[in-house]
Write an enzyme that holds these catalytic residues in place. Structure first.
Site, PDB file in Angstrom:
ATOM      1  N   GLU A 138     -13.731   3.174  -7.257  1.00 45.00           N
ATOM      2  CA  GLU A 138     -12.736   4.254  -7.153  1.00 45.00           C
ATOM      3  C   GLU A 138     -13.629   5.475  -7.122  1.00 45.00           C
ATOM      4  O   GLU A 138     -14.673   5.638  -7.412  1.00 45.00           O
ATOM      5  CB  GLU A 138     -11.915   4.174  -8.425  1.00 45.00           C
TER       6      GLU A 138
ATOM      7  N   HIS B 171      -6.392   7.558 -14.100  1.00 39.49           N
ATOM      8  CA  HIS B 171      -7.785   7.291 -14.877  1.00 39.49           C
ATOM      9  C   HIS B 171      -8.341   8.316 -15.067  1.00 39.49           C
ATOM     10  O   HIS B 171      -8.596   9.156 -14.246  1.00 39.49           O
ATOM     11  CB  HIS B 171      -8.539   6.451 -13.992  1.00 39.49           C
TER      12      HIS B 171
END
Ligand code: ATP
Ligand code: MG
Lengths: 290, 393
Positions: free
Chosen positions: A210, A248
């Site tokens: 990510e 996140h």
């Protein structure tokens, strides 16, 4: 065969009497995981689902049940305390599922961990599974299939996506490790890649990253020098607007580092096959196998 | 979460970080009153918005600058009148700018030298890191890029904390003299204490100044807090100003939904941040444009799903909705029931593309089929993205 967890894993569940702790302890039991004990402070002496003895402390659970791994479902405010309790009791593998632990708490947990032999996976992760042997976490068991492909991922549902693609294409998994999406966490991409590289029963592995941080770059650099196995990868967040938080805390682009393109370049440079879209993660692994 | 400068100043006062006297005001009369009470020859009037670069910003009215030095209380009132109720655009505010509802009126100080000081939670070192520079007042990104040697970084041990020698060394390294070193180190220690005590993710003081009287003071403050820790700081959580946030994001946060508004026309509802980002990526890959990022989280309820739909369908830019769920904690039948409830309550004439996989997927698909709502089912992620892009073509 597998890394970290297998038929010999004896699992403790911290927070077993809570809502999600209970649900997922049952899910693991149903999958065939050897759940040997639970801990909920104040509930010592109870028996969960007529099968699993509950203790007040991890030390007692360790002594009485011989657990060698723990799955943590304790709410965010108390989760760091639970991780440290497991580490102090000498539990070899600590899998923290809890989402939303304050960063400062994880920072303290990491200093504790540095002086121990415990391995931490997570927090804010789906857990770890060796298909057909041991499931520790919240992943749907049925999408997995025993085999020789390793899976490493920062994101929960994106891991399921990759696993499902592999299983559908007939490629089973040795072990799938969800390392979690929090900025400060336990096992890294690099450490997981090292485990799979050394595991004789893992033929190839896929790394799902990510934007944010530099773990994917570090894993790529190590793989380039040290790993002869076929590796595929996907990086999520290529189209995320810069500087925005995408759920996140980890997914923050900082100072030109941690962008999707920087990660993709590092991975490609290491000879890793990149999936163009998240629908092609399985296909990328198959391509890497040649 | 972010806060305003005037709120940051209150925290500074509480923790002993030296900062010029001042007060917040919402009307011209209040501005004049605060300026009179300060009793200094000159005051600074500063627009309160959640964006940096105010000094160099421009109001939509054409008025220049969100930070002004004024030589009388009346002048302060006049300047504030040009700020209050006006929209300020800066390089950080976005084109749409931010409405100014409040101004900070602060005693002006005579600046000898400007410095930069910040504390950040750093994922690489897994520590709080102090970043400081002799080059304050200017864009720190430029310093980092052009003269990185002028930025110093000092990681602080998580349990030992900032030591006295570290604070003194930082002070000397960024150019404070022997006499100035102690007040500077004292300010650093107070800022670090505040950072840890309130679970900050960032405290940035730019500029940190040395006054011509030899005092060290913080003239500006930008704070970020760890949202995950707000539960233990109700006094900080109370400082949230929802006027500064995207109304769609505010609505979503009431239901614990993780939403970020974007500019495209394909709305997405996904479980899990990674899959949500990946879904946006694949929409773009097939030539579409996502309208948002929306992570309904691990254990979403029917109510959350319904509210998520309300937000997506209520966005006038949205022309299609793509639901991509891979159930782990989340059960597909719960999502399906949420979609059905939402479809019954909200009139939705938009193409709805649904891709379900994972826990209880058979039950979920059956519920959707039997409900009779008009939707396009997709077999996998690629198929879902293609169908969504086609539906708005
Ligand atoms: N109390 C004060 N007395 C004298 N000068 C001041 C005072 N407050 C601010 N200034 C001057 O105004 C400049 C801009 O102020 P400030 O940094 O608060 O605004 P900003 O536009 O938010 O800056 P940034 O670009 O860091 O976001 C400062 O660099 C300083 O020179
Ligand atoms: Mg400033």
């Amino acid at each position: 065969m597998s890394v970290l967890v297998n038929n010999d894993t004896r699992l403790l569940v911290q927070g077993i009497t809570g809502n999600s702790g209970a649900t997922h302890a049952r899910g693991c039991l149903e999958y065939g995981t050897n759940v040997v004990s639970g801990v909920t402070p104040g509930r010592g002496g109870q028996v969960f689902d007529d099968k699993v003895p509950v203790f007040d402390t991890v030390v007692e659970a360790r002594e009485e049940s011989g657990c060698n791994a723990t799955m943590i479902f304790v709410p965010p405010a108390f989760a760091a305390d639970s991780i440290m309790e497991a580490v102090d009791a000498g539990i070899e593998l600590v899998v923290a599922i809890t989402e939303g632990i304050p960063v400062a708490d994880m920072m303290r947990v990491k200093t504790k961990l540095a002086h121990s032999k415990s391995v931490l996976i997570g927090p804010n992760c789906p857990g770890i599974i060796t298909p057909g042997q041991c499931k520790i976490g919240i992943m749907p068991g049925y999408i997995h299939k025993p085999g020789d492909i390793g899976v490493i991922s920062r994101s929960g549902t994106l891991t399921y996506e990759a696993v499902w693609q592999l299983t559908e294409a007939g490629y089973g998994q040795s072990t799938c490790i969800g390392i979690g999406g929090d900025p400060i966490h336990g096992m890294t991409h690099l450490q997981a890649a090292q485990l799979f590289t050394e595991d004789p029963d893992t033929r190839a592995f896929i790394l799902i990253g990510e934007i944010g941080g530099s773990e994917e770059e570090e894993a790529a650099a190590w793989i380039k020098e040290n790993c002869d196995k076929p590796v595929a990868a996907f990086i999520a967040g290529a189209t995320a607007p810069p500087g925005r938080r995408m759920g996140h805390a980890g997914a923050i682009i900082s100072g030109g580092k941690g962008t999707a393109s920087a990660k993709q370049e590092a991975l490609r440079d290491a000879g890793i096959v990149l999936a163009d879209t998240p629908a092609e993660m399985g296909a990328a692994l198959i391509k890497a196998l040649g | 979460m972010n806060i305003h400068e005037y709120q940051a100043k209150e925290l500074f006062d509480k923790y002993g970080v030296a900062t010029p006297a001042g007060g917040v005001a919402e009307t011209v009369n209040q501005v004049i009153e605060v300026a009179r009470e300060l009793g200094t020859d000159t005051v600074v009037v500063k627009a309160q918005i959640h964006a940096g670069g105010r000094g160099k910003g421009t109001f939509k009215s054409g008025f220049q600058g969100g930070v002004h030095l004024c030589d009388s209380p009346e002048k302060a009132g006049e300047i504030a009148g040009k700020m209050l109720g006006e929209v300020l655009v800066t390089h950080q505010s976005g084109e749409e700018g931010k409405l100014v509802n409040k101004v900070l009126v602060a005693a002006s100080v005579d600046i000898d030298k400007e410095f930069y000081f910040a504390i950040l939670m750093d994922r690489e070192t897994e520590r709080a890191v102090i970043v400081a520079s002799s080059e304050g007042g200017v864009d720190i990104e430029d310093v980092a890029e052009n003269t990185p040697e002028k930025l110093i970084r000092v990681p602080i041990h998580p349990t030992l904390g900032l030591q006295g020698y570290q604070a003194r060394t930082i002070a000397k390294q960024i150019g404070f003299t022997s006499e100035q070193m102690r007040p500077a180190a004292k300010l650093f220690a107070a800022a670090y204490k505040l950072f840890m005590a309130t679970d900050c993710s960032m405290v940035e003081i730019n500029p940190l100044v040395l006054t011509t009287d030899g005092e060290v003071q913080a003239l500006d403050a930008k704070f970020g807090f760890d949202d995950n820790a707000l539960f233990r700081h109700p006094e900080i959580a109370a400082l949230r100003d929802t006027d500064e946030e995207d109304p769609r994001e505010v609505a979503a946060s009431k239901f614990d939904l993780n939403y970020i508004g974007l500019d495209g026309n394909i709305a997405c509802m996904v479980n899990g941040a990674g899959l949500a980002m990946a879904t946006m990526d694949i929409i773009k890959h097939y030539g579409g444009d996502p309208a948002n990022f929306l992570d309904v989280g691990g254990g979403a309820t029917e109510e959350q799903v319904r509210e998520a739909f309300r937000i997506l369908a209520g966005d006038p830019k949205v022309e299609a909705i793509l639901v991509n769920i891979f159930g782990g904690i989340m059960q597909c039948d719960v999502i399906a029931q949420g979609i059905i409830n939402a479809a019954e309550e909200i009139e939705m004439n938009l193409p709805l593309i649904v891709r379900l996989e994972g826990t209880n997927v058979a039950e979920g698909r059956k519920l959707l089929e039997e409900s009779g709502i008009n939707l396009i089912t997709a077999s996998d992620l690629g198929d879902a993205a293609k169908k969504a892009v086609e539906s708005v073509a």
